[in-house]
Structure formats: C-alpha cells, structure tokens
Write a protein that holds these residues in place. Structure first.
Motif, PDB file in Angstrom:
ATOM      1  N   THR A  64      -8.589 108.604 -27.683  1.00 10.44           N
ATOM      2  CA  THR A  64      -9.967 109.056 -27.504  1.00 10.44           C
ATOM      3  C   THR A  64     -10.616 108.223 -26.416  1.00 10.44           C
ATOM      4  O   THR A  64     -10.466 106.995 -26.380  1.00 10.44           O
ATOM      5  CB  THR A  64     -10.758 108.920 -28.819  1.00 10.44           C
ATOM      6  OG1 THR A  64     -10.106 109.721 -29.823  1.00 10.44           O
ATOM      7  CG2 THR A  64     -12.186 109.397 -28.660  1.00 10.44           C
TER       8      THR A  64
ATOM      9  N   VAL B 165     -16.738 113.097 -24.948  1.00 11.86           N
ATOM     10  CA  VAL B 165     -15.717 112.247 -25.550  1.00 11.86           C
ATOM     11  C   VAL B 165     -14.527 113.142 -25.847  1.00 11.86           C
ATOM     12  O   VAL B 165     -14.655 114.141 -26.559  1.00 11.86           O
ATOM     13  CB  VAL B 165     -16.233 111.583 -26.842  1.00 11.86           C
ATOM     14  CG1 VAL B 165     -15.121 110.779 -27.506  1.00 11.86           C
ATOM     15  CG2 VAL B 165     -17.425 110.679 -26.529  1.00 11.86           C
TER      16      VAL B 165
ATOM     17  N   MET C 229     -16.061 102.065 -25.931  1.00 12.79           N
ATOM     18  CA  MET C 229     -15.071 103.109 -25.709  1.00 12.79           C
ATOM     19  C   MET C 229     -14.448 103.020 -24.318  1.00 12.79           C
ATOM     20  O   MET C 229     -15.111 102.659 -23.357  1.00 12.79           O
ATOM     21  CB  MET C 229     -15.753 104.466 -25.881  1.00 12.79           C
ATOM     22  CG  MET C 229     -14.804 105.639 -25.818  1.00 12.79           C
ATOM     23  SD  MET C 229     -15.642 107.194 -26.151  1.00 12.79           S
ATOM     24  CE  MET C 229     -16.148 106.942 -27.831  1.00 12.79           C
TER      25      MET C 229
ATOM     26  N   TYR D 206     -21.018 113.066 -25.674  1.00 10.37           N
ATOM     27  CA  TYR D 206     -21.133 111.629 -25.900  1.00 10.37           C
ATOM     28  C   TYR D 206     -22.503 111.314 -26.486  1.00 10.37           C
ATOM     29  O   TYR D 206     -23.526 111.799 -26.023  1.00 10.37           O
ATOM     30  CB  TYR D 206     -20.957 110.871 -24.576  1.00 10.37           C
ATOM     31  CG  TYR D 206     -21.177 109.383 -24.674  1.00 10.37           C
ATOM     32  CD1 TYR D 206     -20.294 108.573 -25.381  1.00 10.37           C
ATOM     33  CD2 TYR D 206     -22.264 108.787 -24.058  1.00 10.37           C
ATOM     34  CE1 TYR D 206     -20.476 107.214 -25.449  1.00 10.37           C
ATOM     35  CE2 TYR D 206     -22.450 107.412 -24.134  1.00 10.37           C
ATOM     36  CZ  TYR D 206     -21.565 106.645 -24.834  1.00 10.37           C
ATOM     37  OH  TYR D 206     -21.750 105.289 -24.911  1.00 10.37           O
TER      38      TYR D 206
ATOM     39  N   LEU E  22     -14.086 108.377 -23.187  1.00  9.60           N
ATOM     40  CA  LEU E  22     -15.240 109.033 -22.573  1.00  9.60           C
ATOM     41  C   LEU E  22     -14.852 109.450 -21.162  1.00  9.60           C
ATOM     42  O   LEU E  22     -14.341 108.636 -20.395  1.00  9.60           O
ATOM     43  CB  LEU E  22     -16.432 108.071 -22.531  1.00  9.60           C
ATOM     44  CG  LEU E  22     -17.674 108.511 -21.767  1.00  9.60           C
ATOM     45  CD1 LEU E  22     -18.293 109.759 -22.393  1.00  9.60           C
ATOM     46  CD2 LEU E  22     -18.695 107.382 -21.726  1.00  9.60           C
TER      47      LEU E  22
ATOM     48  N   GLY F 152     -20.366 104.492 -18.892  1.00 14.96           N
ATOM     49  CA  GLY F 152     -19.911 103.989 -20.178  1.00 14.96           C
ATOM     50  C   GLY F 152     -19.839 102.483 -20.258  1.00 14.96           C
ATOM     51  O   GLY F 152     -19.271 101.947 -21.194  1.00 14.96           O
TER      52      GLY F 152
ATOM     53  N   THR G  43     -10.583 113.729 -27.156  1.00 15.49           N
ATOM     54  CA  THR G  43      -9.450 113.269 -27.949  1.00 15.49           C
ATOM     55  C   THR G  43      -8.262 114.079 -27.469  1.00 15.49           C
ATOM     56  O   THR G  43      -8.315 115.315 -27.456  1.00 15.49           O
ATOM     57  CB  THR G  43      -9.701 113.469 -29.457  1.00 15.49           C
ATOM     58  OG1 THR G  43     -10.879 112.749 -29.817  1.00 15.49           O
ATOM     59  CG2 THR G  43      -8.524 112.944 -30.272  1.00 15.49           C
TER      60      THR G  43
END
Length: 164
Positions: A106, A93, A120, A162, A108, A115, A95
C-alpha cells in the motif's frame, strides 16, 4: 532532475499552503542567517573557523530548499484531492499486488512533497509504476518496464482517496 524537468505537480490546497508557509519562513530567516555568518566571520581566521563554515553550509542548504520549493510551487497544480474510489489517480492510496507475490503493498500515489508529512510510502505518478497504474481501475492488471528491461505485472487491488 529538477522539478522543472517534470510535468505539473499535483498538490492539494493544504499541501500547497504548508509548502508556501515553509518557503516564506525560510525567506524570512535569511537576514538571521546572514547575521550569523557575519558574527562567525568576526571570530578570526576563516581557514580554521568551524562555526563560520558550518553557518555557510547551513545557508547553502536553506538556499537549495528555497529554490526547490519555489520551483515546486511554480509548477504546482492545486486542486481537491480525488473523491472517487476505485480508480488510481494522484492523491489516492493504492493497494497493489505484484505478479508472483502473495503480499499486498500500500502506498500513496503523489509527489514526495504531498506525502512528506505522513508515515506512508509515496510513489510518484511519473515513476514507471505510477504511470502504469494511473487511471487503472480496481481489479485491473497492468505492466511496466523494470530497469533491467523486463516487464513487471501488477494488479490494483484498491484505490481510495487519501485522508491526511
């Protein structure tokens, strides 16, 4: 673009098992779908038979998903999710902050399939942004080319494994 046009797809064992179960379920459902189509065909004139056409359309969607899953799983590399913090890699993950922007974003870094079950945002490691960030360390600034040909700088604020 098909899955076979890309390189290997990184998947955790959990994601691989989930996608394999979906594929097996779709394949097992094929006889039921065929029976549905046959039942709708018996209703009469196919030109005016909405149920028949709807069943055929649904079958087409299912067959497309079967092909997609089959290709994805064939090209998949199954491994453990990364455990190292501070380095961008598939399964982390990230940022980030774009140059000139005060807000952090943010997401993945993984395949959409990896995902797919979460809330996310997911960015592909093969996207221009994903390629630029892959391997970057916390605090590092990288750049990538935008569709208009300009360069975009982005700073990796943090990379954490993650957790589903």
């Amino acid at each position: 673009m098909t899955v076979s046009d890309t390189q290997v797809t990184w998947l955790t064992q959990e994601a691989y098992d989930r996608l394999k179960a979906e594929l097996d379920e779709l394949i097992a459902y094929r006889p039921v779908m065929a029976a549905e189509i046959n039942a709708r065909r018996e209703e009469g004139d196919l030109r005016e038979n909405g149920g028949y056409h709807a069943a055929r359309e649904e079958q087409g969607k299912q067959e497309a998903r079967i092909r997609q899953l089959h290709e994805l799983l064939q090209a998949a590399k199954v491994g453990e999710a990364p455990t190292t913090k501070g380095v961008a890699a598939p399964g982390t993950v990230l940022t980030i902050r774009y140059e000139g922007d005060d807000e952090a974003e943010t997401f993945l870094l993984a395949t959409r399939e990896e995902g797919a079950h979460g809330e996310m945002e997911v960015y592909s490691p093969l996207s221009p942004l994903g390629k630029a960030l892959n391997g970057a360390k916390d605090g590092e600034t990288v750049s990538y080319e935008l569709p208009n040909g300009k360069q975009q700088k982005v700073t990796l604020i943090s990379a954490v494994p993650y957790q589903a």
